[in-house]
Design a protein around this motif. Structure first.
Motif, PDB file in Angstrom:
ATOM      1  N   ASN A  14       0.831  -1.198   0.000  1.00 37.81           N
ATOM      2  CA  ASN A  14       0.000   0.000   0.000  1.00 37.81           C
ATOM      3  C   ASN A  14       0.870   1.255   0.000  1.00 37.81           C
ATOM      4  OD1 ASN A  14      -2.354   1.643   0.309  1.00 37.81           O
ATOM      5  ND2 ASN A  14      -1.900   1.794   2.499  1.00 37.81           N
ATOM      6  N   ASN A  15       0.601   2.175  -0.919  1.00 35.75           N
ATOM      7  CA  ASN A  15       1.333   3.440  -0.978  1.00 35.75           C
ATOM      8  C   ASN A  15       0.696   4.426  -0.004  1.00 35.75           C
ATOM      9  OD1 ASN A  15       2.867   5.654  -1.605  1.00 35.75           O
ATOM     10  ND2 ASN A  15       2.166   5.836  -3.730  1.00 35.75           N
ATOM     11  N   HIS A  29       6.184   2.928   1.363  1.00 33.57           N
ATOM     12  CA  HIS A  29       5.619   1.666   1.841  1.00 33.57           C
ATOM     13  C   HIS A  29       6.037   1.458   3.288  1.00 33.57           C
ATOM     14  CE1 HIS A  29       4.273   0.597  -2.136  1.00 33.57           C
ATOM     15  NE2 HIS A  29       5.506   0.568  -2.629  1.00 33.57           N
ATOM     16  N   TYR A  30       5.064   1.119   4.150  1.00 30.71           N
ATOM     17  CA  TYR A  30       5.349   0.797   5.545  1.00 30.71           C
ATOM     18  C   TYR A  30       5.162  -0.700   5.759  1.00 30.71           C
ATOM     19  CZ  TYR A  30       5.347   0.942  10.636  1.00 30.71           C
ATOM     20  OH  TYR A  30       5.646   0.726  11.959  1.00 30.71           O
ATOM     21  N   TYR A  31       6.236  -1.380   6.119  1.00 34.34           N
ATOM     22  CA  TYR A  31       6.225  -2.831   6.294  1.00 34.34           C
ATOM     23  C   TYR A  31       5.834  -3.238   7.705  1.00 34.34           C
ATOM     24  CZ  TYR A  31       8.709  -3.326   1.829  1.00 34.34           C
ATOM     25  OH  TYR A  31       9.063  -3.298   0.500  1.00 34.34           O
ATOM     26  N   ILE A  89      15.166   4.734  -0.176  1.00 33.41           N
ATOM     27  CA  ILE A  89      15.761   4.940   1.141  1.00 33.41           C
ATOM     28  C   ILE A  89      14.972   4.086   2.123  1.00 33.41           C
ATOM     29  CG2 ILE A  89      16.216   6.565   3.010  1.00 33.41           C
ATOM     30  CD1 ILE A  89      16.559   8.752   0.931  1.00 33.41           C
ATOM     31  N   ALA A  90      15.660   3.185   2.812  1.00 31.50           N
ATOM     32  CA  ALA A  90      15.016   2.287   3.769  1.00 31.50           C
ATOM     33  C   ALA A  90      15.241   2.813   5.176  1.00 31.50           C
ATOM     34  CB  ALA A  90      15.576   0.874   3.633  1.00 31.50           C
ATOM     35  N   LYS A 132      10.669   6.012  -1.958  1.00 30.49           N
ATOM     36  CA  LYS A 132      11.325   5.861  -3.248  1.00 30.49           C
ATOM     37  C   LYS A 132      10.598   6.643  -4.341  1.00 30.49           C
ATOM     38  CE  LYS A 132       9.074   1.425  -4.322  1.00 30.49           C
ATOM     39  NZ  LYS A 132       9.323  -0.005  -4.687  1.00 30.49           N
ATOM     40  N   ASP A 133      11.075   6.446  -5.590  1.00 34.32           N
ATOM     41  CA  ASP A 133      10.537   7.139  -6.770  1.00 34.32           C
ATOM     42  C   ASP A 133      10.678   8.656  -6.569  1.00 34.32           C
ATOM     43  OD1 ASP A 133      10.003   4.613  -7.765  1.00 34.32           O
ATOM     44  OD2 ASP A 133       7.961   4.592  -6.981  1.00 34.32           O
TER      45      ASP A 133
END
Length: 212
Positions: A23-24, A33-35, A147-148, A182-183
């Motif tokens: 989910n964006n 994205h949040y994991y 970027i993580a 990202k993007d």
């Protein structure tokens, strides 16, 4: 997970509280994205303790109006080689990875399918310490690269604000969690870690990046 935005101030699925990493979180002009939590409580505590004691922490510095200041927040910069990274008008040279950082890097790369060659770490001792609105768009970074952001310690809210529309989105980053930006996110959105009096415990944040 608690997710809010300026259009819907409380958007939470009580019957499915686990975040969907596909989910964006952003409505447009970028991808986040949040994991959620990648680690058990015991694993997250293990990494927090190892990072707190095994990283070469130093108070961050910035040059503002020609004057060098030192922040309460502590930072550290690691990478594949002695990369230079310039932000806030100061330049840092990367230290060589610690075994624990390499372990975390491998876990994040496997989970996301992305690759990284460096990591900027931040240590916030209490909720009084935060980060103002900014974007990670320095020339040293891969343009539109991922970027993580990995969090250990105190849960803290993390905010996004669109540069043109001023629309805001906020997500609670939990102990042992992962968020990916990202993007075109850095081109169109600012982000911040707002200070809060409600948090009295430390938080460690790792931001895995790609230097070009």
């Amino acid at each position: 997970m608690v997710l809010t935005n300026s259009l819907n101030p409380f958007n939470m699925d009580l019957f499915n509280p686990d975040p969907d990493p596909t989910n964006n979180l952003l409505p447009y002009d970028g991808t986040v994205h949040y994991y959620g939590k990648l680690f058990t409580m015991a694993e997250a505590n293990h990494f927090f303790d190892g990072l707190m004691n095994g990283i070469a922490w130093k108070n961050d510095q910035a040059v503002i109006f020609g004057k060098k200041i030192e922040t309460k927040r502590k930072v550290a910069w690691y990478g594949d080689t002695a990369f230079n990274y310039t932000y806030s008008n100061t330049t840092k040279q990367a230290l060589i990875w610690t075994p624990q950082l390499l372990e975390l890097k491998s876990i994040i790369e496997h989970r996301t399918g992305e690759t990284f060659n460096s990591c900027l770490l931040n240590l916030y001792q209490t909720g009084d310490e935060g980060m103002a609105w900014h974007s990670d768009a320095e020339k040293d970074l891969k343009k539109n690269g991922a970027i993580a952001s990995v969090s250990f310690g105190a849960d803290r809210f993390f905010g996004f604000k669109h540069k043109a529309t001023q629309e805001k989105v906020s997500v609670l980053l939990e102990h042992g969690s992962l968020l990916i930006m990202k993007d075109t996110t850095q081109s169109h959105w600012l982000h911040r870690l707002p200070p809060t009096k409600k948090v009295t415990k430390p938080r460690i944040n790792l931001t895995f990046r790609t230097i070009v």
